[in-house]
Design a protein around this motif. Structure first.
Motif, PDB file in Angstrom:
ATOM      1  N   GLY A  34      -9.231  -4.086  -1.193  1.00  0.00           N
ATOM      2  CA  GLY A  34      -9.755  -5.318  -1.740  1.00  0.00           C
ATOM      3  C   GLY A  34     -10.198  -6.252  -0.635  1.00  0.00           C
ATOM      4  O   GLY A  34      -9.543  -6.359   0.398  1.00  0.00           O
ATOM      5  N   GLY A  38      -7.332 -12.121  -3.625  1.00  0.00           N
ATOM      6  CA  GLY A  38      -6.683 -11.138  -4.491  1.00  0.00           C
ATOM      7  C   GLY A  38      -6.116 -11.748  -5.756  1.00  0.00           C
ATOM      8  O   GLY A  38      -6.146 -12.972  -5.938  1.00  0.00           O
ATOM      9  N   PRO A  39      -5.575 -10.899  -6.623  1.00  0.00           N
ATOM     10  CA  PRO A  39      -5.015 -11.385  -7.893  1.00  0.00           C
ATOM     11  C   PRO A  39      -3.785 -12.269  -7.706  1.00  0.00           C
ATOM     12  O   PRO A  39      -3.515 -13.145  -8.533  1.00  0.00           O
ATOM     13  CB  PRO A  39      -4.633 -10.093  -8.626  1.00  0.00           C
ATOM     14  N   TYR A  45      -4.360  -6.309  -1.827  1.00  0.00           N
ATOM     15  CA  TYR A  45      -4.622  -5.574  -3.058  1.00  0.00           C
ATOM     16  C   TYR A  45      -5.644  -4.470  -2.801  1.00  0.00           C
ATOM     17  O   TYR A  45      -6.331  -4.446  -1.779  1.00  0.00           O
ATOM     18  CB  TYR A  45      -5.125  -6.515  -4.158  1.00  0.00           C
ATOM     19  N   ILE A  46      -5.683  -3.533  -3.728  1.00  0.00           N
ATOM     20  CA  ILE A  46      -6.706  -2.497  -3.714  1.00  0.00           C
ATOM     21  C   ILE A  46      -7.481  -2.572  -5.021  1.00  0.00           C
ATOM     22  O   ILE A  46      -7.033  -3.192  -5.991  1.00  0.00           O
ATOM     23  CB  ILE A  46      -6.113  -1.081  -3.555  1.00  0.00           C
ATOM     24  N   GLU A  47      -8.651  -1.945  -5.020  1.00  0.00           N
ATOM     25  CA  GLU A  47      -9.410  -1.778  -6.260  1.00  0.00           C
ATOM     26  C   GLU A  47      -9.392  -0.299  -6.618  1.00  0.00           C
ATOM     27  O   GLU A  47      -9.449   0.564  -5.736  1.00  0.00           O
ATOM     28  CB  GLU A  47     -10.838  -2.263  -6.081  1.00  0.00           C
ATOM     29  N   LYS A  58      -8.240  -4.407 -10.241  1.00  0.00           N
ATOM     30  CA  LYS A  58      -7.488  -4.732  -9.040  1.00  0.00           C
ATOM     31  C   LYS A  58      -5.997  -4.488  -9.239  1.00  0.00           C
ATOM     32  O   LYS A  58      -5.458  -4.736 -10.318  1.00  0.00           O
ATOM     33  CB  LYS A  58      -7.724  -6.199  -8.654  1.00  0.00           C
ATOM     34  N   SER A  60      -2.467  -5.509  -7.209  1.00  0.00           N
ATOM     35  CA  SER A  60      -1.849  -6.264  -6.140  1.00  0.00           C
ATOM     36  C   SER A  60      -0.692  -5.490  -5.528  1.00  0.00           C
ATOM     37  O   SER A  60      -0.131  -4.570  -6.144  1.00  0.00           O
ATOM     38  CB  SER A  60      -1.342  -7.603  -6.679  1.00  0.00           C
TER      39      SER A  60
END
Length: 220
Positions: A34, A38-39, A45-47, A58, A60
């Motif tokens: 990400g 982020g969230p 985080y990653i997507e 997303k 977290s």
């Protein structure tokens, strides 16, 4: 030699991988780091998307235990002790060696001077969770975890039985710690004690260790 690219440009790259959430569920698909906000505040985080036809969502750091992208494995960790990470205090570290005492790498650590970010090699990984035969150094793309820039781009190594026990690897403890991690292979230990390998060229030590380990496995 790792190729340095910006987090922004890497953020456009989707790579095959899988994640394990905090409940132990494993999902396979495409993953990218990400970029931007982020969230959850102060968390990396990653997507994730199941395939290139599905809209991404997303995830977290607090929702994840680990993930594999390319041939590298990452686990969730807090910045240890009194250290400061670039943007997120709860982020991802790469599992470099998945031994009894593990070796982790983190980029975006607040230090003086520049350096490398965390390396990600764009090949599908074979390990699940905290690493596997695919986790390691060499080739691929590197980015500073948690953002980077300025004094936040040096690649830093940590060691510990798990991320909660992570401590910084430095010039003073290098020989003792790496001898402990690689102690099952006398030829590797001899080179560490002879200072053929030091912290400055640890990437070469890791490659050599994996070669010796693989050769011994074949012989066994």
């Amino acid at each position: 030699m790792l190729m340095i690219v910006s987090a922004k440009s890497y953020g456009q790259k989707w790579l095959p991988g899988h994640f394990t959430d905090v409940k132990g569920n494993i999902e396979n698909g495409l993953i990218r780091f990400g970029g931007g906000k982020g969230p959850v505040k102060d968390e990396g985080y990653i997507e994730f998307r199941e395939d290139d036809k599905i809209s991404p969502f997303k995830l977290s750091a607090s929702e994840l235990k680990s993930f594999v992208v390319g041939r590298d494995s990452f686990v969730v960790a807090h910045a240890p002790g009194n250290e400061t990470w670039a943007r997120n205090e709860f982020d991802f570290v790469r599992v470099v060696l998945d031994e009894d005492v593990k070796l982790y790498a983190a980029g975006g650590v607040k230090v003086s001077g520049g350096g490398h970010g965390v390396g990600v090699a764009p090949e599908i990984g074979t390990g699940i969770g905290t690493g596997g035969v695919g986790a390691g150094v060499g080739g691929g793309i590197s980015i500073p975890i948690g953002g980077g820039g300025g004094t936040y781009e040096k690649l830093v190594y940590y060691y510990g039985e798990n991320t909660a026990a992570m401590k910084r690897l430095n010039d003073q403890n290098f020989e003792d710690i790496m001898t402990d991690i690689m102690g099952d292979y006398p030829e590797v230990v001899d080179k560490i004690k002879a200072k053929v390998y030091v912290l400055e060229n640890i990437d070469r030590l890791i490659i050599y260790f994996k070669q010796v380990k693989a050769t011994n496995k074949v012989k066994g």
